[in-house]
Design a protein around this motif. Structure first.
Motif, mmCIF file in Angstrom:
data_model
loop_
_atom_site.group_PDB
_atom_site.id
_atom_site.type_symbol
_atom_site.label_atom_id
_atom_site.label_comp_id
_atom_site.label_asym_id
_atom_site.label_seq_id
_atom_site.Cartn_x
_atom_site.Cartn_y
_atom_site.Cartn_z
ATOM 1 N N MET A 363 0.823 -1.220 0.000
ATOM 2 C CA MET A 363 0.000 0.000 0.000
ATOM 3 C C MET A 363 0.852 1.264 0.000
ATOM 4 O O MET A 363 0.441 2.292 -0.546
ATOM 5 C CB MET A 363 -0.957 -0.020 1.192
ATOM 6 C CG MET A 363 -2.071 -1.066 1.041
ATOM 7 S SD MET A 363 -3.074 -1.289 2.534
ATOM 8 C CE MET A 363 -4.011 0.241 2.545
ATOM 9 N N ALA A 367 0.483 4.053 -2.806
ATOM 10 C CA ALA A 367 0.137 5.430 -2.435
ATOM 11 C C ALA A 367 0.976 6.467 -3.171
ATOM 12 O O ALA A 367 0.609 7.654 -3.204
ATOM 13 C CB ALA A 367 0.300 5.613 -0.924
ATOM 14 N N TRP A 401 -5.288 0.158 -3.962
ATOM 15 C CA TRP A 401 -5.342 0.524 -2.546
ATOM 16 C C TRP A 401 -6.582 -0.076 -1.883
ATOM 17 O O TRP A 401 -6.511 -0.664 -0.796
ATOM 18 C CB TRP A 401 -5.342 2.046 -2.430
ATOM 19 C CG TRP A 401 -5.649 2.602 -1.074
ATOM 20 C CD1 TRP A 401 -6.881 2.825 -0.535
ATOM 21 C CD2 TRP A 401 -4.704 3.017 -0.074
ATOM 22 N NE1 TRP A 401 -6.767 3.355 0.727
ATOM 23 C CE2 TRP A 401 -5.444 3.476 1.030
ATOM 24 C CE3 TRP A 401 -3.312 3.048 -0.021
ATOM 25 C CZ2 TRP A 401 -4.830 3.962 2.191
ATOM 26 C CZ3 TRP A 401 -2.703 3.529 1.126
ATOM 27 C CH2 TRP A 401 -3.454 3.978 2.218
ATOM 28 N N TYR A 468 -3.640 9.534 -0.197
ATOM 29 C CA TYR A 468 -3.241 8.153 0.103
ATOM 30 C C TYR A 468 -1.995 8.092 0.991
ATOM 31 O O TYR A 468 -1.922 7.268 1.906
ATOM 32 C CB TYR A 468 -3.020 7.384 -1.208
ATOM 33 C CG TYR A 468 -4.277 7.326 -2.036
ATOM 34 C CD1 TYR A 468 -5.179 6.283 -1.885
ATOM 35 C CD2 TYR A 468 -4.588 8.343 -2.934
ATOM 36 C CE1 TYR A 468 -6.347 6.238 -2.621
ATOM 37 C CE2 TYR A 468 -5.765 8.312 -3.668
ATOM 38 C CZ TYR A 468 -6.641 7.257 -3.503
ATOM 39 O OH TYR A 468 -7.813 7.226 -4.217
ATOM 40 N N TRP A 472 -1.969 6.426 4.631
ATOM 41 C CA TRP A 472 -1.036 5.343 4.975
ATOM 42 C C TRP A 472 -0.234 5.691 6.220
ATOM 43 O O TRP A 472 -0.033 4.845 7.100
ATOM 44 C CB TRP A 472 -0.090 5.072 3.806
ATOM 45 C CG TRP A 472 0.768 3.859 4.026
ATOM 46 C CD1 TRP A 472 0.500 2.579 3.660
ATOM 47 C CD2 TRP A 472 2.040 3.824 4.696
ATOM 48 N NE1 TRP A 472 1.514 1.739 4.054
ATOM 49 C CE2 TRP A 472 2.472 2.473 4.699
ATOM 50 C CE3 TRP A 472 2.848 4.786 5.302
ATOM 51 C CZ2 TRP A 472 3.676 2.074 5.273
ATOM 52 C CZ3 TRP A 472 4.051 4.387 5.881
ATOM 53 C CH2 TRP A 472 4.444 3.049 5.850
#
Length: 488
Positions: A363, A367, A401, A468, A472
């Protein structure tokens, strides 16, 4: 031959050594046969979830594709349109909270049937938005209440019903995935069924403008809305809980249940599961990590889904069927992210990471890709295809994601609580979507009034690009390493 296989043990006789290696080869052969005899029925379920999600997004996107024409016909401002979409997102957010609970309570099969029947009715209701709005205006007038414009009121009611039903799709789909797939396959299965959103987003611009142009916008809502009732027939025939599924082999069922950590209150089959309160679920940092991930990023996807047709019209004067190919190409790109993103964490898992840690590493890489959306407006003077392709990379990253974000829930929580957690996160995502949509509508009206609507889109695209990495970072702060919940 036997000595070359790596079975040599000093001090053993040749006879003992031969027997040992024979046992080893037999075991490996049985394991190979087991893999070959393992059924694949779980992928049939994944296919059903894929088509349900396709229908879900077909119904959801009809309004956005018709919005430029409907805005002209009914005189909507950007804020009016934002209010209509915000109703969908707000009702969706609240309904998601209860949808997860309902799915956990009545089971995946019944919950999905109720959800898709309600949202299909809601989709069809859009065709009758004006008569409904007229009736509502009459009721308000008789009560001495200032009425909302007829068309806006009617579409708000329709969007509310659609949202109420559609809220059941993802909690039910994620629960079905947790039921039918082992942990090492869940993100791939989630990526596959979640790619139905992309197919729906591709099919919508290929069909809706043509149907509206040929038979009118009302027919577009009715025709697309009716598809859900066909899906219900197949779901009724092919879905049962794995333990009750006659089409599922014993070896596949054992494979599905491999790697599960039993919960503290593990009960006998058939015993009603203990209800878990929302307060209990909210006491876990893992729940809040999922909430933040959804709140920060769901609005980005919805912004692109609901506003791209109006963006192409406002900035490039693209009308009706002009947007078909650009949107079809853009959402075709998201297929790569959805399926590839579901596969990506396995790269890290094969190198020793736990499912959660492997997913978080994937992820972080994912991102980084939406950052290219920052270039959409600066390079937009080169023509519409530059922002379309850059936004396509961003939406592709979102789907990657999303496939992993959903699966973090089943990585950490027992199956019986998965739909409830997904529902709580979905509510947060929906509320985030309301804020993004309202902010977008205000910005576009404000800067549009100044003759600088491109500035409004620059601001919104900047948020979409950075959301994103922010999400995260907050998730990683809350849950630095994998910690499975076993006390529910």
């Amino acid at each position: 031959m036997f000595f070359d296989s790596g079975c040599t043990n000093a001090g053993n006789t040749k006879v003992k050594h031969t027997k040992m290696c024979h046992f080893s080869n037999t075991y490996q052969g049985d394991a190979l046969m087991s893999q070959q005899s393992l059924g694949k029925y779980r992928w049939t379920i994944c296919g059903l979830l894929f088509f349900a999600t396709t229908v879900n997004y077909l119904d959801r996107q009809v309004l956005s594709l018709l919005a430029p024409d409907l805005s002209k016909e009914f005189g909507w401002t950007n804020s009016d349109y934002a209010n209509i979409t915000a109703v969908f997102q707000f009702v969706y957010a609240i309904a998601m909270l209860f949808a997860g609970r309902i799915v956990d309570k009545i089971g995946t099969k019944k919950a999905f049937l109720w959800a898709i029947s309600i949202w299909s009715v809601g989709a069809i209701m859009h065709a009758f938005a004006v008569p409904m709005g007229t009736g509502l205006a009459g009721i308000f007038s008789s009560l001495g209440i200032a009425a909302i414009p007829v068309s806006i009121a009617g579409f708000m009611i329709s969007r509310a019903v659609l949202a109420f039903g559609e809220a059941g799709n993802f909690p039910a789909a994620i629960k079905a995935t947790a039921e039918y797939f082992p942990k090492n396959e869940r993100s791939l299965a989630t990526g596959i069924f979640n790619s139905g959103a992309n197919i729906g987003a591709i099919l919508a611009p290929l069909t809706v403008p043509w149907i509206a142009e040929t038979w009118g916008w009302q027919t577009a809502f009715v025709a697309i809305g009716a598809v859900g009732f066909i899906w219900m027939i197949f779901w009724s025939i092919f879905y049962e809980k794995p333990e009750q599924q006659k089409r599922l082999s014993a070896s596949e069922l054992a494979y599905i249940n491999s790697g599960e950590v039993p919960a503290a209150d593990n009960t006998a089959p058939g015993t009603p599961e203990k209800k878990i309160s929302w307060i209990t679920l909210l006491s876990y940092r893992q729940t809040w990590a999922f909430i933040i991930g959804k709140f920060m990023t769901d609005g980005v996807w919805w912004f692109f889904l609901f506003w791209l047709p109006k963006y192409l019209q406002a900035q490039y004067q693209m009308q009706k069927t002009d947007i078909v190919i650009p949107l079809a190409v853009l959402y075709s790109m998201t297929m790569v992210g959805s399926i590839g993103g579901g596969w990506f964490p396995s790269y890290f898992m094969k190198r020793g990471d736990s499912p959660y840690n492997g997913r978080m590493k994937a992820m972080l890489v994912i991102a980084l890709f939406p950052l290219v959306v920052l270039l959409a407006q600066p390079l937009g003077y080169l023509g519409p295809w530059i922002p379309v392709l850059l936004i396509g990379i961003g939406t592709s990253a979102h789907q990657a994601w999303s496939a992993n974000l959903f699966t973090t829930v089943s990585d950490m929580f027992p199956k019986k609580s998965v739909a409830s957690i997904v529902g709580i996160g979905g509510m947060a995502g929906g509320l985030g979507g309301v804020l993004v949509s309202k902010a977008g509508g205000w910005l576009f009206d404000y800067y549009g009034g100044l003759g600088q609507i491109q500035t409004g889109y620059t601001i919104m695209f900047s948020f979409c690009a950075l959301a994103y990495l922010i999400a995260w970072s907050l998730m990683k702060t809350l849950v630095p390493t994998h910690k499975e919940i076993t006390d529910l």
